[in-house]
Design a protein around this motif. Structure first.
Motif, PDB file in Angstrom:
ATOM      1  N   LYS A 159       0.829  -1.203   0.000  1.00 19.30           N
ATOM      2  CA  LYS A 159       0.000   0.000   0.000  1.00 19.30           C
ATOM      3  C   LYS A 159       0.866   1.257   0.000  1.00 19.30           C
ATOM      4  N   PHE A 160       1.980   1.216   0.703  1.00 15.35           N
ATOM      5  CA  PHE A 160       2.917   2.334   0.680  1.00 15.35           C
ATOM      6  C   PHE A 160       3.565   2.460  -0.693  1.00 15.35           C
ATOM      7  N   ALA A 161       3.860   1.325  -1.328  1.00 15.65           N
ATOM      8  CA  ALA A 161       4.475   1.356  -2.659  1.00 15.65           C
ATOM      9  C   ALA A 161       3.547   2.028  -3.669  1.00 15.65           C
ATOM     10  N   VAL A 286      -3.180   8.815   0.322  1.00 13.91           N
ATOM     11  CA  VAL A 286      -3.534   7.623  -0.453  1.00 13.91           C
ATOM     12  C   VAL A 286      -3.301   6.364   0.376  1.00 13.91           C
ATOM     13  N   ALA A 287      -2.205   6.330   1.141  1.00 14.00           N
ATOM     14  CA  ALA A 287      -1.957   5.184   2.021  1.00 14.00           C
ATOM     15  C   ALA A 287      -3.077   5.036   3.048  1.00 14.00           C
ATOM     16  N   MET A 288      -3.572   6.162   3.552  1.00 16.57           N
ATOM     17  CA  MET A 288      -4.683   6.130   4.507  1.00 16.57           C
ATOM     18  C   MET A 288      -5.941   5.581   3.856  1.00 16.57           C
ATOM     19  N   TRP A 289      -6.236   6.039   2.625  1.00 11.75           N
ATOM     20  CA  TRP A 289      -7.450   5.581   1.946  1.00 11.75           C
ATOM     21  C   TRP A 289      -7.337   4.139   1.456  1.00 11.75           C
ATOM     22  N   LEU A 290      -6.134   3.656   1.263  1.00 12.76           N
ATOM     23  CA  LEU A 290      -5.952   2.247   0.908  1.00 12.76           C
ATOM     24  C   LEU A 290      -6.137   1.330   2.113  1.00 12.76           C
ATOM     25  N   GLU A 295      -2.043  -3.712  11.692  1.00 11.37           N
ATOM     26  CA  GLU A 295      -1.801  -5.112  11.333  1.00 11.37           C
ATOM     27  C   GLU A 295      -0.870  -5.240  10.134  1.00 11.37           C
ATOM     28  N   ASP A 296      -0.871  -4.230   9.249  1.00  9.21           N
ATOM     29  CA  ASP A 296       0.031  -4.252   8.098  1.00  9.21           C
ATOM     30  C   ASP A 296       1.477  -3.991   8.506  1.00  9.21           C
TER      31      ASP A 296
END
Length: 316
Positions: A159-161, A286-290, A295-296
């Motif tokens: 998700k960060f990528a 975007v990372a927040m919305w993903l 847990e990740d």
């Protein structure tokens, strides 16, 4: 090292939706100008005449550039080559004029201004070379993007990528949109600046993402929004020091580097400004919305012995 310390977290994510809407509009306009106006490509991409001339004394580049502009060339690349007495001139293609005629006209004008000038070499750069440069440039951009995604996915999480690549491409497209809108010359130096912005922007994203991961492990009672706000706030001082120092250097090239470095420094200036913005309001949002979560970032630890399991430790 911190110039100042902010005691209370700034609610960046509270305004993420509005600011990302602004980003989307800016991105859309950049894409529109790229398709409607296109880039004003330099001689390296379009082809033209390449001249190398020599002077007995260090050449006055502004004067040389002024002489050539007086011949009707709106934009021409003039730079030192090897030494202060050697000058490399790139001329765009003119319909109905051969390379020999073009170089002879320019040389006669230069000799009228300074009889000491001599022609060292002249050659024609064909458009097929420009096509190869375009393909190589796009390939280099694709390799950089792919490498960044693989690196971030391995170091952090997919998700960060994805969010980092969206933020970085946001910066690149906006830089290209500026060059398309104002029809600034897009040269190999500008392409190098675009690739540099990719690496520079992802560095800021990595710093923020690393602090987000650290916060997930440290603060158990914070939710995701609070974690991200704290991560961005705690890195502001570092961001100001790093980007401020870099921007001072780039502005010095922009103001005092001459025409050779002008568009290179201009692309870097735009990239640095939007790189800070995109790392905070595009990448993190975007990372927040993903759905990035604790847990990740924090993987559960498997225990060899579970006291609640009646069969654990049983001897067969």
């Amino acid at each position: 090292m911190e110039l100042f310390k902010i005691r209370k977290d700034i609610p960046f994510m509270r305004h993420a939706l509005v600011l990302n809407a602004v980003s989307f509009i800016t991105f859309f306009l950049a894409v529109f100008f790229l398709f409607s106006r296109g880039l004003h490509l330099s001689v390296e991409f379009t082809g033209g005449t390449l001249m190398e001339v020599s002077y007995s004394q260090p050449a006055d580049l502004p004067k040389v550039r002024g002489v050539i502009s007086g011949l009707g060339y709106a934009e021409v690349q003039v730079q030192n080559f090897g030494s202060a007495r050697e000058v490399l001139i790139r001329l765009p293609v003119q319909k109905g004029v051969t390379t020999a005629q073009q170089s002879e006209t320019v040389l006669n004008a230069l000799k009228a201004a300074n009889p000491d000038v001599t022609l060292r070499r002249t050659e024609f750069v064909g458009p097929q070379v420009g096509d190869e440069l375009v393909k190589d440039g796009l390939m280099a951009l694709a390799f950089v993007v792919g490498g960044i995604m693989i690196y971030l996915a391995i170091r952090f999480e997919w998700k960060f990528a994805v969010s980092a690549i969206i933020a970085n491409l946001h910066d690149v497209i906006i830089i290209l949109g500026f060059f398309a809108f104002f029809q600034w010359e897009f040269s190999l130096a500008v392409l190098a600046a675009v690739l540099a912005v990719l690496g520079y922007s992802v560095n800021e994203s990595v710093v923020i993402f690393d602090r987000i991961r650290e916060n997930f492990r440290r603060y158990r009672k914070m939710n995701t929004v609070e974690i991200i706000d704290n991560a961005i706030t705690s890195t502001i001082s570092r961001t100001i020091i790093t980007h401020g120092s870099t921007q001072i250097m780039v502005l010095s090239m922009l103001l005092f580097g001459g025409e050779t470095l002008y568009y290179f420094a201009l692309a870097l200036t735009i990239g640095i400004c939007f790189g800070i913005y995109s790392s905070v309001f595009v990448g993190a949002a975007v990372a927040m919305w993903l759905g990035i979560s604790r847990e990740d970032m924090v993987k559960p630890v498997k225990k060899d012995h579970d006291p609640n399991d009646e069969n654990s430790g049983a001897v067969v």
